[in-house]
Design an enzyme around this catalytic site. Structure first.
Site, PDB file in Angstrom:
ATOM      1  N   GLY A 181       7.664  -1.923  14.176  1.00  0.00           N
ATOM      2  CA  GLY A 181       8.992  -2.063  13.568  1.00  0.00           C
ATOM      3  C   GLY A 181      10.080  -2.324  14.589  1.00  0.00           C
ATOM      4  O   GLY A 181      11.174  -1.776  14.512  1.00  0.00           O
ATOM      5  N   ASP A 235      -3.738  -5.811  12.782  1.00  0.00           N
ATOM      6  CA  ASP A 235      -2.533  -4.998  12.617  1.00  0.00           C
ATOM      7  C   ASP A 235      -2.695  -4.113  11.370  1.00  0.00           C
ATOM      8  O   ASP A 235      -2.976  -4.606  10.286  1.00  0.00           O
ATOM      9  CB  ASP A 235      -1.340  -5.958  12.449  1.00  0.00           C
ATOM     10  CG  ASP A 235      -0.002  -5.263  12.549  1.00  0.00           C
ATOM     11  OD1 ASP A 235       0.082  -4.204  13.206  1.00  0.00           O
ATOM     12  OD2 ASP A 235       0.976  -5.797  11.982  1.00  0.00           O
TER      13      ASP A 235
HETATM   14  P1  13P Z   1       9.068  -5.629  12.290  1.00  0.00           P
HETATM   15  O1  13P Z   1       9.082  -5.630  10.796  1.00  0.00           O
HETATM   16  O2  13P Z   1      10.189  -4.804  12.830  1.00  0.00           O
HETATM   17  O3  13P Z   1       9.022  -6.976  12.889  1.00  0.00           O
HETATM   18  O4  13P Z   1       7.714  -4.863  12.748  1.00  0.00           O
HETATM   19  C1  13P Z   1       6.474  -5.530  12.729  1.00  0.00           C
HETATM   20  C2  13P Z   1       5.335  -4.600  12.939  1.00  0.00           C
HETATM   21  O5  13P Z   1       5.466  -3.473  13.327  1.00  0.00           O
HETATM   22  C3  13P Z   1       3.995  -5.141  12.657  1.00  0.00           C
HETATM   23  O6  13P Z   1       3.000  -4.163  12.754  1.00  0.00           O
HETATM   24  O1  G3H Z   2       2.993  -4.463   9.522  1.00  0.00           O
HETATM   25  C1  G3H Z   2       3.844  -5.236   9.156  1.00  0.00           C
HETATM   26  C2  G3H Z   2       3.819  -6.654   9.557  1.00  0.00           C
HETATM   27  O2  G3H Z   2       5.136  -7.145   9.509  1.00  0.00           O
HETATM   28  C3  G3H Z   2       2.876  -7.465   8.717  1.00  0.00           C
HETATM   29  O3  G3H Z   2       3.385  -7.605   7.443  1.00  0.00           O
HETATM   30  O4  G3H Z   2       1.557  -7.000   5.858  1.00  0.00           O
HETATM   31  O5  G3H Z   2       3.439  -8.528   5.166  1.00  0.00           O
HETATM   32  O6  G3H Z   2       1.677  -9.309   6.768  1.00  0.00           O
HETATM   33  P1  G3H Z   2       2.447  -8.140   6.232  1.00  0.00           P
HETATM   34 ZN    ZN Z   3       3.489  -2.218  12.169  1.00  0.00          ZN
END
Ligand code: 13P
Ligand code: G3H
Ligand code: ZN
Length: 314
Positions: free
Chosen positions: A214, A83
């Site tokens: 998000g 991610d």
């Molecule tokens: P949220 O903060 O809305 O759960 O989004 C998570 C996200 O986009 C992780 O990449």
């Molecule tokens: O991209 C956002 C996700 O909620 C991951 O968050 O970078 O705090 O692990 P983090």
């Molecule tokens: Zn994200």
């Protein structure tokens, strides 16, 4: 079934009007909560690991936990995604570590540079059967130079650029900024997504899977529980679940959810501590926290429409 990449999942999600949930993992309890929900609901799954998660738990621990989940659920197609990979080297490392999907988030760079680095990741990943997600436009929250959600309209994905971006980079899916942001404070007033942007990009890129980051809904029930048991989350607001369902029926094939799981876990742990101030056995608060994550994920799978879709994605 071994780990899979996201190709078939997105094909089926696009064709049949749902989205696959992509849930962030940081430890064993979060992963087990998600997996228990997925197994009961027979849904395809994307588990994702952020840079922060890697720093917290290390890839080897997270991969080992995920491997157990995969082995124990042979009928469920599971993809693992990096991610918000910040550069080529990070993406390369995750490909080399056995991830089946990587996100290169170069959305802060000018279009040409974003295309160039995405293309480089695509070349490396595709040679190893790994899918690549890229990002266009800027979400609020995680990108430090986006000052607040009021400015978000100026940072939405541009449909003209989306076509050029996908054609030139060769990415497999595209995260499009459409008014959402990370975390528990997504909107100051009425929550609103730019469905026009999603629709326009979908029309110009027929069949191409989009991703919504998000996407947590910051459910009032959990915010209230956290506040009731000593937390302080005033005016937290997320994306209404009707809007998430609507996007999932459009070209959005992957929906990222992290905050809602964090809120569920935190609410439950706070409740245990409030009701049993003498509790100090981690199993007695992490266990209920894990159950809360399972319940949240089960609920989300119905919001996204992917419950019962494991077989067709396998
Ligand atoms: P949220 O903060 O809305 O759960 O989004 C998570 C996200 O986009 C992780 O990449
Ligand atoms: O991209 C956002 C996700 O909620 C991951 O968050 O970078 O705090 O692990 P983090
Ligand atoms: Zn994200």
């Amino acid at each position: 079934m071994a780990l899979v990449n996201t190709k078939k999942m997105f094909e089926m999600a696009y064709k049949n009007g749902y989205a696959v949930g992509a849930f962030n993992v940081n430890n064993m309890e979060i992963t087990q909560g998600i997996i228990a929900a997925i197994a009961e609901e027979n849904a395809p799954l994307i588990l994702q690991v952020s840079r922060g998660a890697r720093e917290y738990a290390s890839i080897s621990y997270l991969k080992a936990i995920i491997n157990v989940a995969v082995e124990e659920n042979p009928d469920i197609p599971i993809a693992i995604n990096l991610d918000h990979g910040d550069n080529f080297e990070t993406c390369k490392q995750f490909v080399d570590d056995g991830f089946t999907s990587v996100m290169i988030d170069a959305s802060k760079l000018p279009l040409k540079e974003n295309i160039a680095v995405t293309k480089k990741v695509v070349q490396y990943a595709h040679a190893r059967d790994v899918c690549v997600e890229a990002e266009l436009g800027q979400l609020g929250g995680i990108e430090e130079d986006v000052v607040g959600v009021d400015d978000v309209r100026k940072h939405l994905a541009d449909p003209d650029q989306a076509v050029e971006f996908v054609e030139k980079s060769g990415c497999d899916s595209l995260a499009v900024a459409c008014g959402t942001s990370h975390g528990a404070y997504k909107f100051k007033t009425e929550p609103k997504l730019a469905f026009d942007v999603i629709q326009e990009i979908a029309e110009r890129l027929p069949g191409f899977p989009l991703v919504m980051h998000g996407s947590s809904s910051v459910l009032k029930e959990f915010v209230d529980l956290i506040n009731k048991y000593g937390g302080n989350l005033p005016n937290a607001m997320g994306v209404p679940e009707e809007s998430v369902s609507k996007a999932a029926k459009m070209a959005v094939c992957k929906v990222n959810i992290d905050t809602d799981l964090r809120l569920a876990l935190t609410a439950k742990i706070r409740q245990v501590f409030a009701e049993k101030p003498g509790e100090f056995d981690p199993r007695k608060y992490l266990g209920p926290g894990r159950d809360a994550i399972k319940a949240m994920v089960k609920h989300k799978l119905h919001v996204l429409g992917c419950a019962g879709k494991a077989a067709e994605c396998a």
